[in-house]
Design a protein around this motif. Structure first.
Motif, PDB file in Angstrom:
ATOM      1  N   SER A 180       0.852  -1.190   0.000  1.00 49.12           N
ATOM      2  CA  SER A 180       0.000   0.000   0.000  1.00 49.12           C
ATOM      3  C   SER A 180       0.884   1.234   0.000  1.00 49.12           C
ATOM      4  N   ALA A 181       0.646   2.134  -0.942  1.00 46.84           N
ATOM      5  CA  ALA A 181       1.469   3.342  -1.098  1.00 46.84           C
ATOM      6  C   ALA A 181       2.949   2.962  -1.227  1.00 46.84           C
ATOM      7  N   ASN A 182       3.189   1.869  -1.949  1.00 50.20           N
ATOM      8  CA  ASN A 182       4.531   1.357  -2.219  1.00 50.20           C
ATOM      9  C   ASN A 182       5.270   0.904  -0.967  1.00 50.20           C
ATOM     10  N   ILE A 183       4.513   0.580   0.082  1.00 49.40           N
ATOM     11  CA  ILE A 183       5.097   0.072   1.326  1.00 49.40           C
ATOM     12  C   ILE A 183       4.589  -1.341   1.566  1.00 49.40           C
ATOM     13  N   GLN A 184       5.486  -2.254   1.850  1.00 51.63           N
ATOM     14  CA  GLN A 184       5.133  -3.649   2.093  1.00 51.63           C
ATOM     15  C   GLN A 184       4.500  -3.823   3.468  1.00 51.63           C
ATOM     16  N   HIS A 185       3.352  -4.506   3.502  1.00 52.94           N
ATOM     17  CA  HIS A 185       2.667  -4.795   4.764  1.00 52.94           C
ATOM     18  C   HIS A 185       2.433  -6.305   4.857  1.00 52.94           C
ATOM     19  N   LEU A 186       3.036  -6.941   5.853  1.00 52.63           N
ATOM     20  CA  LEU A 186       2.844  -8.373   6.074  1.00 52.63           C
ATOM     21  C   LEU A 186       1.607  -8.546   6.958  1.00 52.63           C
ATOM     22  N   THR A 187       0.462  -8.472   6.321  1.00 51.77           N
ATOM     23  CA  THR A 187      -0.809  -8.466   7.038  1.00 51.77           C
ATOM     24  C   THR A 187      -0.982  -9.684   7.918  1.00 51.77           C
ATOM     25  N   HIS A 188      -0.592 -10.848   7.442  1.00 51.50           N
ATOM     26  CA  HIS A 188      -0.804 -12.063   8.235  1.00 51.50           C
ATOM     27  C   HIS A 188      -0.006 -12.025   9.530  1.00 51.50           C
ATOM     28  N   VAL A 189       1.167 -11.390   9.510  1.00 49.01           N
ATOM     29  CA  VAL A 189       1.966 -11.251  10.734  1.00 49.01           C
ATOM     30  C   VAL A 189       1.307 -10.262  11.689  1.00 49.01           C
ATOM     31  N   GLU A 190       0.802  -9.154  11.147  1.00 47.67           N
ATOM     32  CA  GLU A 190       0.140  -8.143  11.977  1.00 47.67           C
ATOM     33  C   GLU A 190      -1.100  -8.723  12.655  1.00 47.67           C
ATOM     34  N   ILE A 191      -1.861  -9.542  11.908  1.00 49.15           N
ATOM     35  CA  ILE A 191      -3.060 -10.169  12.476  1.00 49.15           C
ATOM     36  C   ILE A 191      -2.676 -11.140  13.585  1.00 49.15           C
ATOM     37  N   ILE A 192      -1.668 -11.957  13.343  1.00 50.95           N
ATOM     38  CA  ILE A 192      -1.233 -12.934  14.356  1.00 50.95           C
ATOM     39  C   ILE A 192      -0.826 -12.239  15.651  1.00 50.95           C
ATOM     40  N   ILE A 193      -0.032 -11.184  15.532  1.00 51.89           N
ATOM     41  CA  ILE A 193       0.422 -10.459  16.729  1.00 51.89           C
ATOM     42  C   ILE A 193      -0.765  -9.895  17.499  1.00 51.89           C
ATOM     43  N   ASN A 194      -1.717  -9.293  16.769  1.00 51.72           N
ATOM     44  CA  ASN A 194      -2.887  -8.705  17.425  1.00 51.72           C
ATOM     45  C   ASN A 194      -3.760  -9.768  18.075  1.00 51.72           C
ATOM     46  N   TYR A 195      -4.025 -10.864  17.383  1.00 54.95           N
ATOM     47  CA  TYR A 195      -4.920 -11.894  17.906  1.00 54.95           C
ATOM     48  C   TYR A 195      -4.300 -12.616  19.103  1.00 54.95           C
ATOM     49  N   GLN A 196      -3.006 -12.795  19.085  1.00 54.87           N
ATOM     50  CA  GLN A 196      -2.355 -13.419  20.242  1.00 54.87           C
ATOM     51  C   GLN A 196      -2.483 -12.529  21.478  1.00 54.87           C
ATOM     52  N   SER A 197      -2.492 -11.218  21.274  1.00 61.17           N
ATOM     53  CA  SER A 197      -2.675 -10.308  22.406  1.00 61.17           C
ATOM     54  C   SER A 197      -4.091 -10.380  22.967  1.00 61.17           C
ATOM     55  N   LEU A 198      -5.055 -10.859  22.149  1.00 62.55           N
ATOM     56  CA  LEU A 198      -6.444 -11.008  22.598  1.00 62.55           C
ATOM     57  C   LEU A 198      -6.651 -12.282  23.410  1.00 62.55           C
ATOM     58  N   GLY A 199      -5.733 -13.234  23.267  1.00 58.03           N
ATOM     59  CA  GLY A 199      -5.883 -14.516  23.964  1.00 58.03           C
ATOM     60  C   GLY A 199      -6.055 -15.695  23.031  1.00 58.03           C
ATOM     61  N   PHE A 200      -5.681 -15.500  21.746  1.00 59.90           N
ATOM     62  CA  PHE A 200      -5.728 -16.595  20.782  1.00 59.90           C
ATOM     63  C   PHE A 200      -4.357 -17.256  20.670  1.00 59.90           C
ATOM     64  N   TYR A 201      -4.382 -18.573  20.477  1.00 59.51           N
ATOM     65  CA  TYR A 201      -3.180 -19.338  20.170  1.00 59.51           C
ATOM     66  C   TYR A 201      -3.190 -19.617  18.667  1.00 59.51           C
ATOM     67  N   THR A 202      -2.088 -19.322  17.975  1.00 58.99           N
ATOM     68  CA  THR A 202      -1.993 -19.563  16.539  1.00 58.99           C
ATOM     69  C   THR A 202      -1.668 -21.030  16.310  1.00 58.99           C
ATOM     70  N   LYS A 203      -2.673 -21.798  15.931  1.00 61.82           N
ATOM     71  CA  LYS A 203      -2.512 -23.244  15.820  1.00 61.82           C
ATOM     72  C   LYS A 203      -2.003 -23.696  14.457  1.00 61.82           C
ATOM     73  N   ASP A 204      -2.414 -23.020  13.391  1.00 63.43           N
ATOM     74  CA  ASP A 204      -2.042 -23.496  12.061  1.00 63.43           C
ATOM     75  C   ASP A 204      -2.026 -22.359  11.064  1.00 63.43           C
ATOM     76  N   LEU A 205      -1.324 -22.578   9.956  1.00 65.31           N
ATOM     77  CA  LEU A 205      -1.235 -21.601   8.873  1.00 65.31           C
ATOM     78  C   LEU A 205      -1.199 -22.355   7.551  1.00 65.31           C
ATOM     79  N   PHE A 206      -2.034 -21.922   6.602  1.00 63.82           N
ATOM     80  CA  PHE A 206      -2.085 -22.524   5.279  1.00 63.82           C
ATOM     81  C   PHE A 206      -1.785 -21.452   4.237  1.00 63.82           C
ATOM     82  N   VAL A 207      -0.990 -21.806   3.253  1.00 61.61           N
ATOM     83  CA  VAL A 207      -0.670 -20.905   2.145  1.00 61.61           C
ATOM     84  C   VAL A 207      -1.413 -21.397   0.907  1.00 61.61           C
ATOM     85  N   LEU A 208      -2.244 -20.526   0.341  1.00 59.99           N
ATOM     86  CA  LEU A 208      -3.026 -20.862  -0.848  1.00 59.99           C
ATOM     87  C   LEU A 208      -2.452 -20.107  -2.040  1.00 59.99           C
ATOM     88  N   VAL A 209      -1.949 -20.837  -3.032  1.00 65.40           N
ATOM     89  CA  VAL A 209      -1.321 -20.239  -4.209  1.00 65.40           C
ATOM     90  C   VAL A 209      -2.305 -20.259  -5.376  1.00 65.40           C
TER      91      VAL A 209
END
Length: 248
Positions: A180-209
């Motif tokens: 966005s605006a020529n700046i790289q944003h690793l959205t999946h990392v930002e979501i993981i960090i935020n959700y873990q702060s809420l009390g979620f455990y990141t159990k799995d990750l799938f990459v869909l190509v």
């Protein structure tokens, strides 16, 4: 058999000499893997098979056209299908706290769908189907702009999912990184960090190509690798407790 061997048979063998029990299970290559080339409707049933037991109450809060569920047997889960078109905002769900087994979240993940003017919205022309699937086509008149608007929606929807999920409930999230605006944003990392702060455990990750190769109509100079993959993230509501609790 000698007398000595006959005598030894009368005594139990030491623990390290007793025959070990063969482990259960079978040899197979039919496994659900983290990376998948294909479409949402092909991968989503596999994620459910791995993480959501049959009969679970599943709230798909961004149901849209129901693409995820095309290959899921209709009687396998109790699906509560809502989205903004049905009048239900994923940031304000009509469910009691701790009443849902699984929440599925797939909101708009392009900052181009959060513009102040309708004529500036992404998904025009040949991409109209994308806009109709991931957006109600309305401009965003208040709140954060650009990528921050995307992240704000995920954070608020994640907080509401945490409220309605039972302890050890499952949250399945679809997302994609973006520039966005020529700046790289690793959205999946930002979501993981935020959700873990809420009390979620990141159990799995799938990459869909994507099975097809992306293209653009005009390009002067490429600055970043073109995104041709997205993510399914699987979270468990543990609130800091042991994620491997029996029965969880």
């Amino acid at each position: 058999m000698s007398n000595r061997e006959e005598q030894l048979r009368l005594f139990p063998k030491p623990d390290d000499e007793r025959k070990r029990k063969s482990p259960d299970g079978m040899t197979t290559s039919n496994l659900i893997c983290t990376a998948h080339v294909g479409t949402n409707e092909e991968l989503f049933p596999q994620i459910l098979d791995l993480h959501v037991p049959p009969g679970a109450i599943v709230a798909d809060v961004t149901y849209g056209k129901g693409i995820f569920w095309k290959h899921v047997p209709k009687d396998k889960y109790k699906v509560l299908a809502t989205d903004i078109e049905t009048g239900v905002d994923c940031r304000n769900l009509p469910y009691d706290s701790g009443s849902i087994d699984c929440v599925v979240l797939d909101p708009p993940y392009m900052e181009g769908l959060f513009r102040r003017s309708e004529r500036h919205l992404a998904g025009a022309g040949t991409y109209a189907a994308f806009r109709s699937t991931y957006s109600n086509g309305e401009p965003t008149v208040e709140g954060p702009k650009y990528h921050e608007a995307v992240l704000d929606l995920y954070c608020k929807a994640g907080n509401e999912a945490h409220r309605v999920l039972r302890p050890y409930g499952i949250l399945i999230v679809k997302c994609q990184d973006e520039v966005s605006a020529n700046i790289q944003h690793l959205t999946h990392v930002e979501i993981i960090i935020n959700y873990q702060s809420l009390g979620f455990y990141t159990k799995d990750l799938f990459v869909l190509v994507r099975p097809n190769k992306p293209a653009v109509s005009r390009m002067k100079k490429q600055e970043h690798a073109r995104k041709n993959h997205s993510y399914f993230l699987v979270f468990v509501k543990t609130d800091g407790k042991n994620p491997r609790r029996k029965g969880g």
